[in-house]
Design a protein around this motif. Structure first.
Motif, mmCIF file in Angstrom:
data_model
loop_
_atom_site.group_PDB
_atom_site.id
_atom_site.type_symbol
_atom_site.label_atom_id
_atom_site.label_comp_id
_atom_site.label_asym_id
_atom_site.label_seq_id
_atom_site.Cartn_x
_atom_site.Cartn_y
_atom_site.Cartn_z
ATOM 1 N N GLN A 115 1.003 -1.196 0.125
ATOM 2 C CA GLN A 115 0.050 0.148 0.006
ATOM 3 C C GLN A 115 0.653 1.335 -0.208
ATOM 4 O O GLN A 115 1.056 1.725 1.237
ATOM 5 C CB GLN A 115 -0.889 0.068 1.306
ATOM 6 N N THR A 116 1.643 1.335 -1.230
ATOM 7 C CA THR A 116 2.437 2.672 -1.130
ATOM 8 C C THR A 116 1.782 3.736 -1.434
ATOM 9 O O THR A 116 2.570 4.947 -1.229
ATOM 10 C CB THR A 116 3.603 2.206 -2.287
ATOM 11 N N GLY A 117 0.595 3.997 -1.972
ATOM 12 C CA GLY A 117 -0.169 5.140 -2.151
ATOM 13 C C GLY A 117 0.646 5.396 -3.662
ATOM 14 O O GLY A 117 0.491 6.769 -3.968
ATOM 15 N N PHE A 118 1.340 4.760 -4.214
ATOM 16 C CA PHE A 118 1.994 5.048 -5.453
ATOM 17 C C PHE A 118 1.283 4.212 -6.434
ATOM 18 O O PHE A 118 1.347 3.072 -6.590
ATOM 19 C CB PHE A 118 3.481 4.535 -5.170
ATOM 20 N N ILE A 119 0.656 5.059 -7.385
ATOM 21 C CA ILE A 119 -0.132 4.739 -8.396
ATOM 22 C C ILE A 119 0.249 3.673 -9.208
ATOM 23 O O ILE A 119 -0.457 2.418 -9.564
ATOM 24 C CB ILE A 119 -1.007 5.649 -8.887
ATOM 25 N N GLN A 120 1.542 3.715 -9.638
ATOM 26 C CA GLN A 120 2.263 2.891 -10.607
ATOM 27 C C GLN A 120 2.332 1.452 -9.694
ATOM 28 O O GLN A 120 2.404 0.458 -10.673
ATOM 29 C CB GLN A 120 3.303 3.585 -11.085
ATOM 30 N N ASN A 121 2.681 1.446 -8.758
ATOM 31 C CA ASN A 121 2.889 0.184 -7.830
ATOM 32 C C ASN A 121 1.642 -0.640 -7.945
ATOM 33 O O ASN A 121 1.854 -1.891 -8.348
ATOM 34 C CB ASN A 121 3.187 0.662 -6.415
ATOM 35 N N TYR A 122 0.378 0.083 -7.884
ATOM 36 C CA TYR A 122 -0.630 -0.778 -7.722
ATOM 37 C C TYR A 122 -0.700 -1.199 -9.270
ATOM 38 O O TYR A 122 -1.265 -2.403 -9.618
ATOM 39 C CB TYR A 122 -1.977 0.224 -7.501
ATOM 40 N N LEU A 123 -0.382 -0.246 -10.161
ATOM 41 C CA LEU A 123 -0.495 -0.831 -11.621
ATOM 42 C C LEU A 123 0.090 -1.894 -11.923
ATOM 43 O O LEU A 123 -0.326 -2.964 -12.599
ATOM 44 C CB LEU A 123 -0.546 0.383 -12.569
ATOM 45 N N LEU A 124 1.275 -1.663 -11.500
ATOM 46 C CA LEU A 124 2.386 -2.920 -11.757
ATOM 47 C C LEU A 124 1.786 -4.164 -11.160
ATOM 48 O O LEU A 124 1.769 -5.240 -12.068
ATOM 49 C CB LEU A 124 3.678 -2.481 -11.079
#
Lengths: 498, 173, 639, 102
Positions: free
Chosen positions: C615-624
């Motif tokens: 849960q990084t709040g880092f949108i690309q992380n989620y996307l990845l």
């Protein structure tokens, strides 16, 4: 037309609480006047009820209302010859103890709020005719008492308060069990005492429930092995609270025995009779001996209560007319006498700040009026004829003697013991050479005398002409006696009516 | 004309290669402006591909709308937000390696899958005329696809307003 | 015309006097005595016409329902029969005289009004006892007397000895009174009545339950043992001499202690019905008479001598009752009341005049205190049984009855008569004759208010025996036995023996003590052992202290310890046990139950901490992740 | 078709993969938008090519057409958001505006 007088009596103290609660900060001094006015109002209402009281065995001034219809819980208050003297006593002692409470100097508002709540609880306990309501009031009494002892008490007040609270609570839990058993055992399920009284319980059921109730009440009375909360609570409680405790709270136990155990389970009462005799006699003698061993004035009076309440139990155990009447008289009279003794203890303690009797001596010359009153109450307590203590003891013993002469004979040891510890007390405090330490001691003042005089009047009045009390209790007790000893069985045992 | 065909083939493959190279550039170039230009190039190559498969109108639309419209929008935005050329700003975040693995795996899995699937429908005769005329497109747009078209219109309208609202400078309170 | 119901007023006047004196004592001050004396006089004024009426042959009786006991109502009222009339006469007369005497004796006392208040209360109690018509009222008034006795013995409460004595008196009599109370309970259970008037019939009705009658009679007799200081409860009376002398005279000689005898007389139908009870009573009386007389031989305190003499004489009366001579007992009661009151008042006069109570410091007072000495002599002669003084007639009656009842009793009582004469004259000789042994004592005669009553009582001591003598044809006996014809045998042997014994005792006393204490001491040395027994009063006090009082207190302390340790310990133990149990369950709750909960929570948190990494709040992380997941799912999904 | 369909598909696959990498790695929001355009175009290529060989060529082209329009719309909104964010937070680097965290 139903009369609401009993509800007024019960809930008037709550008005006083409300008024005290709205007192502005820093006006705690006024709380005592409000409390006094409230207790006087209750007293006045009691007198009104007294004027309406009829010499019949039935419940009077009954007032009914639904409370929790889902469980068959009703608000029923009513009075009869058993409860009315207790209500009278409560109202009277509340006034006197309220006057005696004027010496309370700290946290007055709270004190009087608790005090008035206590009065409501006590009155409700004596007046409710619904088991659930009774239980509620019974427990309501505990809470203010706990705080009154726990906040305004002596050095070990917390211990005493907790002990008192837990002990009585433990007992009342058994009572609650009994109440529930009765509720579920009756058809229809009800808490209404009058309906339950007409139920036909089996003996086995009666025995169990009798014991459950008995345990609850025995702790309150207190009956011998359950008495140890009493000395602690008495010693630590402030004087007016001790007075209320001795005069009223202990009576709640014996009142409960009469009202519930006897009225609902007459067969079990017969079955339990020997045990009650034993407990009563042991309580009388044991309490007397332990009182004799005390050096603390207040503790001595407390233990004397154990002994004297044993007489009440003895009268109850006799299960006959004289015994029941005697028990009733003894209940009333013990309230007045021991209440007076506690007031006297308080008077002395306020001045000397010690209750150790061995520290006194020769005060009779120093404080003659106090000495006279103390001797008066001591004599009443040890059962001097002409004072009310004797009447109760005599009737109790007479009742007991018809049933169990030997036990009663042993119980008479309690009379000697009462004389012993009271005379030792008088000697230690009043007689002998004056202890120079107390040469500055001032005599009892007008306010304190005012609290004692009504009690003295009652003590003498009942002592000289006991019928003033007995005629009020007799019809109800006769009815109860009929329940306990149904006349048909008596006849059949003799030979039977044609 | 097999030579022409061959030439066209070569051209198309070349376009593809250039497109891929440009795409890599668009993704990796640290300078956004350059990336934008690379994207524009990709779009153009794709437009070329469209045309090569007989979708000339779409190819034109691609060039007009994308290269002309969207790219302009992007370039403006790039310029508006500034700090473009700042060298110290990294263009990529730290998950590049994971992304590459995932994408690589994707390609390495799907690619052979595509190639292995032998039964791709084939439309013979490369010389066949374009299947669809602009007229056809227009007709079906106004008939069969009129509902999505209208919806799209509403959407675009909403987007127009929304974009203005979002991007508008707050009034000094 | 005095109507009969005025009898209720007889005890009420003293009660009124008591109330006035106790409440307003600080205002009436020295006039307190006149209130009390006046009340007593008023009582006399009402009582005597009634007594005359009784003598005339009527019996006054009236009652009213007092206590509703359920089945039966307990009735209270008065009963004026010959017995009551006799006592009433004695009590009113002696009581009034002693109160007059006390005016002089107590003059200047700090608690003057209090003293007279108590005396009035006592008069109320005593008169109540006398005129009561049933056992319960009797008992109630009886206890009031007990209270007065307590208060008056402890009148000088600053003295520890007085404080102890009053407590002892109350407690000792209380023991007897509890027996009495039980007797009342037993009687009521047995006969269903407590009325004196109905007692005879009730006993006749229940003749079958012999045991119960005996027990009842003996329980009632317990009251007498306590109040009349019979063995074994006699120990309080000598100590009671700590009270002022008028009190000793009134309460502890003339009236209250005699009420025990009166009680036996009232319960006489029961005793008649039970031979065993009568025998016990006779034994107790005889033993008391003899032992007390023995102790009196060696006492050196003038009041102690008289106290033991009183006990001895009470024993006489009780013995008479037991021997079946109720009338003789009452007769002796009456005569004794006069001469013993006189003796005490005389002793009080001596004490007043010399300031000491010790016989060994007196001597030779005769010339200085003529009135006292003469009256004392009369009283001594009366008690020694010298005819024709009062004591002789009544004592003779008793000896006669004992003679008929059993030889042993007769011998014992005769011996007592001899000893009585001896110790009384020992007292008289040591006090009034010989030479003054202590030069520091300057004796003086007492005031008129004291000597006046002495003379009245002296006259009484001479005369009251006569109505019961054969000279008056045993009028008194007939009066008491009204309704029953009884014979009046005259046994000259007994009479002459009695006179001889009395004279012998007197003579011996003169011989021994004429020259002071020397001879007596010599005799004491030669009879060392009996002397010690007598001196130490048979060690009864010591025995009580060791075997009763101390165990009593020890038991109290033991039970208190038990209460604190065991009973309260059980309660506290339950509390502590509950606390311990709750600690255990608290531990269990904290570490096991809550531990599980906390573990689950901690585990969840642990997992969350892991998952939080995503849960990084880092949108690309989620996307990845989404992308990888889609690829992953597709990869396995398609295959 | 001039070239085999699978080759075009491969091309679009690669394009898509590249675009994906871009979406996943670009720090700049505009860069992400650029990458998204790549993705959309890769899809478009597919759509158009399939339309070429399908029975109903219209559907594919229409889809592509709509996709282009939607892409324009997305670009417009996305860029507007970027401008707004830039204005408020003075950056468009995605890892500096992790508003979704926790």
């Amino acid at each position: 037309m139903t009369s609401h007088i009993l509800s007024y009596i019960i809930f008037t103290p709550l008005i006083g609480i409300l008024v005290i609660a709205f007192l502005p900060k820093g006006q705690g001094e006024k709380a005592k006047w409000i409390a006094l006015a409230t207790t006087l109002a209750v007293g006045l209402l009691t007198l009104v009820a007294f004027s309406q009281f009829q010499l019949i065995g039935e419940y009077q001034m009954v007032e009914e209302a639904e409370w929790i219809p889902q469980f068959g819980v009703q608000y029923i208050v009513g009075t009869d010859g058993i409860s009315f003297p207790m209500v009278f006593l409560t109202a009277l002692m509340s006034i006197l103890a309220c006057v005696a409470s004027f010496g309370i100097k700290e946290r007055q508002k709270e004190y009087f709020v608790f005090y008035l709540l206590l009065e409501t609880g006590m009155l409700g306990t004596f007046l409710s005719l619904d088991l659930f309501l009774f239980y509620v009031f019974w427990e309501v009494v505990l809470v203010p008492m706990y705080f009154l002892i726990g906040i305004w008490g002596g050095p070990r007040r917390e211990y005493a308060a907790i002990k008192f609270f837990l002990y009585t609570l433990a007992g009342s839990l058994f009572m609650l069990l009994g109440i529930l058993a009765v509720y579920f055992g009756s058809t229809p399920n009800t808490f209404d005492l009058r309906v339950i009284a007409e139920q036909d319980f089996t003996l086995r059921f009666q025995q169990w429930v009798f014991m459950a109730f008995f345990l609850g009440f025995a702790i309150k009375v207190p009956i011998f092995p359950f008495h140890t909360w009493l000395p602690d609570a008495h010693v630590e409680a402030p004087t007016p609270v001790s007075v209320i405790l001795a005069a009223v709270l202990l009576k709640m136990g014996t009142y409960g025995l009469l009202r519930f155990n006897y009225m609902l389970f007459p067969d079990a009462a017969h079955w339990f009779q020997p045990a009650m005799f034993v407990l009563a006699v042991v309580g009388i003698v044991y309490g007397g001996f332990v009182a004799l061993a005390q050096t603390d004035f207040k503790k001595m009076v407390a233990y004397s209560s154990v002994s004297h309440m044993g007489f009440v139990l003895l009268g109850l155990a006799a299960l006959n007319e004289v015994g029941l009447r005697g028990a009733m008289v003894q209940m009333f009279t013990h309230g007045t006498i021991t209440g007076g003794l506690f007031l006297l203890v308080g008077v002395l303690y306020d001045r000397a700040h010690t209750r150790d009797m061995t520290h006194f001596g020769g005060l009779s010359g120093q404080v003659p009026v106090y000495a006279g009153i103390l001797i008066f109450f001591s004599m009443a307590s040890l059962g001097l004829p002409g004072l009310s203590g004797f009447i109760g003891e005599f009737m109790v013993l007479l009742g007991g003697f018809e049933v169990r002469p030997i036990f009663t004979g042993v119980a008479c040891l309690g009379i000697i013991l009462a004389a012993s510890y009271l005379l030792y007390m008088i000697q230690r405090i009043l007689l002998g050479p004056l202890n120079e330490k107390w040469s500055e001691l001032t005599d009892i003042n007008g306010r304190e005398i005012a609290t004692l005089v009504p009690l003295m009047v009652l003590v003498v009045l009942i002592g000289v002409y006991p019928s003033v009390l007995i005629e009020y209790v007799a019809p109800t007790l006769d009815k109860l006696n009929m329940l306990l000893n149904p006349p048909d069985t008596l006849l059949s045992s003799v030979g039977g009516a044609p | 004309m097999p030579q022409l065909e061959f030439l066209i083939k070569c051209g198309v493959y070349g376009l593809m290669g250039l497109g891929i190279i440009a795409a890599v550039g668009a993704v990796l170039l640290p300078n956004l402006f350059h990336a934008g230009l690379a994207l524009a190039f990709v779009l153009v190559t794709i437009a070329g591909i469209f045309m090569s498969v007989g979708a000339e109108f779409l190819g034109m639309v691609q060039i007009l709308l994308y290269v002309g419209g969207v790219m302009t929008l992007i370039i403006y935005t790039i310029m508006l937000t500034g700090r473009l050329g700042a060298k110290d700003v990294r263009a990529q975040n730290r998950q590049g390696i994971f992304a590459a693995i995932a994408a690589g795996f994707f390609v390495c899995w799907i690619g052979p899958l595509i190639l292995k699937t032998g039964a791709w429908p084939q439309r013979e005769s490369d010389s066949a005329p374009p299947l669809l005329s602009v007229e056809d497109l227009g007709m079906s747009l106004m008939t069969e696809y009129v509902f999505p078209f209208e919806v799209l219109g509403v959407l675009l309208f909403a987007v127009l307003i929304g974009a203005i609202v979002i991007a508008r400078q707050d009034r000094p309170s | 015309m005095v109507t009969a119901n005025l009898a209720y007023l007889i005890p009420l006047f003293p009660l009124l006097a008591f109330v006035i004196n106790i409440l307003f004592g600080r205002y009436v001050k020295d006039k307190a005595c006149w209130i009390s004396v006046g009340a007593s006089a008023l009582s006399c004024g009402i009582a005597w016409p009634l007594i005359v009426g009784v003598i005339g042959g009527t019996t006054y009786h009236h009652d009213f329902a007092w206590l509703a006991l359920g089945g039966v109502d307990l009735k209270f009222g008065y009963l004026l029969d010959p017995l009551a009339a006799t006592l009433l006469f004695v009590v009113t007369l002696v009581g009034t005289l002693i109160q007059i005497y006390a005016i002089g004796y107590m003059k200047g006392e700090a608690r003057f009004s209090r003293f007279f208040a108590y005396l009035s209360l006592f008069m109320f109690g005593m008169l109540g006892v006398v005129i009561s018509d049933n056992f319960l009222l009797f008992f109630m008034c009886w206890e009031v007397m007990g209270l007065c006795s307590y208060l008056l013995i402890g009148f000088y409460s600053e003295k520890d000895s007085a404080a102890n004595a009053c407590k002892k008196a109350f407690l000792t009599t209380r023991v007897g009174d509890v027996g009495f109370l039980l007797g009342i309970l037993a009687l009521f259970t047995l006969a269903g009545t407590l009325s004196f008037a109905e007692l005879h019939d009730a006993v006749e009705l229940n003749r079958d339950s012999q045991l119960m009658i005996t027990v009842t009679a003996l329980l009632l007799f317990c009251g007498t043992i306590g109040k009349s200081a019979q063995v074994p409860l006699h120990v309080w009376l000598p100590d009671a001499m700590e009270g002022p002398t008028p009190v000793s005279a009134l309460i502890h000689a003339a009236t209250m202690v005699a009420a025990g005898v009166f009680l036996v007389a009232r319960a006489y139908p029961l005793i008649e019905a039970s031979a065993q009870a009568a025998q016990v009573i006779a034994i107790v009386g005889t033993v008391t008479a003899l032992t007390a007389a023995c102790v009196a031989l060696t006492a050196t305190d003038i009041k102690k001598v008289l106290a033991y003499s009183t006990i001895s004489q009470l024993g006489y009366m009780v013995a008479a009752m037991g021997c079946g001579a109720m009338v003789a007992g009452i007769f002796h009661l009456m005569t004794h009341a006069f001469f013993k009151a006189l003796l005490f008042l005389g002793a009080g006069s001596v004490i007043h005049g010399t300031g000491t109570q010790d016989l060994r410091e007196m001597g030779g007072l005769f010339p200085k205190m003529k009135s006292t000495a003469w009256t004392f002599l009369i009283a001594s002669l009366a008690i020694a049984g010298v005819p024709p003084l009062a004591g002789f007639w009544s004592k003779d009656e008793i000896l006669l009855a004992a003679h008929q009842y059993g030889n042993l009793y007769y011998y014992a009582l005769s011996l007592t008569a001899f000893l009585t004469a001896f110790y009384m004259f020992r007292l008289f000789v040591l006090t009034f004759l010989g030479k003054p042994r202590n030069p520091d004592i300057h004796a003086h005669e007492s005031p008129k208010s004291m000597t006046g009553p002495l003379w009245v009582l002296a006259v009484g001591s001479i005369l009251v025996g006569l109505p019961g003598s054969f000279l008056a044809h045993n009028w008194f006996q007939d009066f008491l036995n009204r309704g029953h014809e009884v014979e009046h045998p005259v046994n000259y042997t007994v009479m002459i023996t009695s006179i001889a014994l009395g004279l012998a005792g007197i003579a011996l006393a003169f011989l021994l003590y004429r020259g002071g204490l020397g001879m007596g001491e010599k005799l004491a040395r030669s009879l060392a052992w009996p002397h010690r027994v007598s001196m130490n009063k048979f060690w009864i006090d010591e025995a009580y202290a060791a075997w009763l009082v101390r165990p009593w207190h020890a038991l109290a302390r033991l039970l208190f310890g038990l209460d604190a340790k065991v009973v309260d310990g059980a309660v506290n133990g339950t509390g502590a046990g509950t606390l311990g149990g709750s600690r255990v369950s608290g531990w269990f709750d904290k570490y096991i139950i809550d531990g599980t909960v906390n573990f689950i929570a901690a585990f969840t948190q642990f997992c969350s901490d892991i998952f939080r990494l995503f849960q990084t709040g880092f949108i690309q992380n989620y996307l990845l992740i989404v992308f990888a997941a889609v690829v992953f799912i597709l990869y396995f999904g398609i295959r | 078709m001039i070239i085999p369909l699978e080759h075009v598909l491969l091309f679009s696959l690669i394009l898509f993969a590249i675009g994906m990498v871009g979406v996943l790695t670009r720090r700049n929001a505009i860069g992400i938008l650029i990458s998204i355009e790549l993705l959309l175009n890769a899809v478009n290529v597919n759509l158009v090519c399939f339309s070429r060989v399908s029975e109903d060529p219209m559907a594919g082209q229409m889809f592509a057409f709509f996709v282009i329009a939607l892409a324009a719309a997305a670009a417009a909104v996305g860029l507007a958001i970027v401008v707004a964010i830039y204005r408020t937070r003075n950056t468009v680097q995605t890892d500096e505006i992790q508003l979704l965290k926790w």
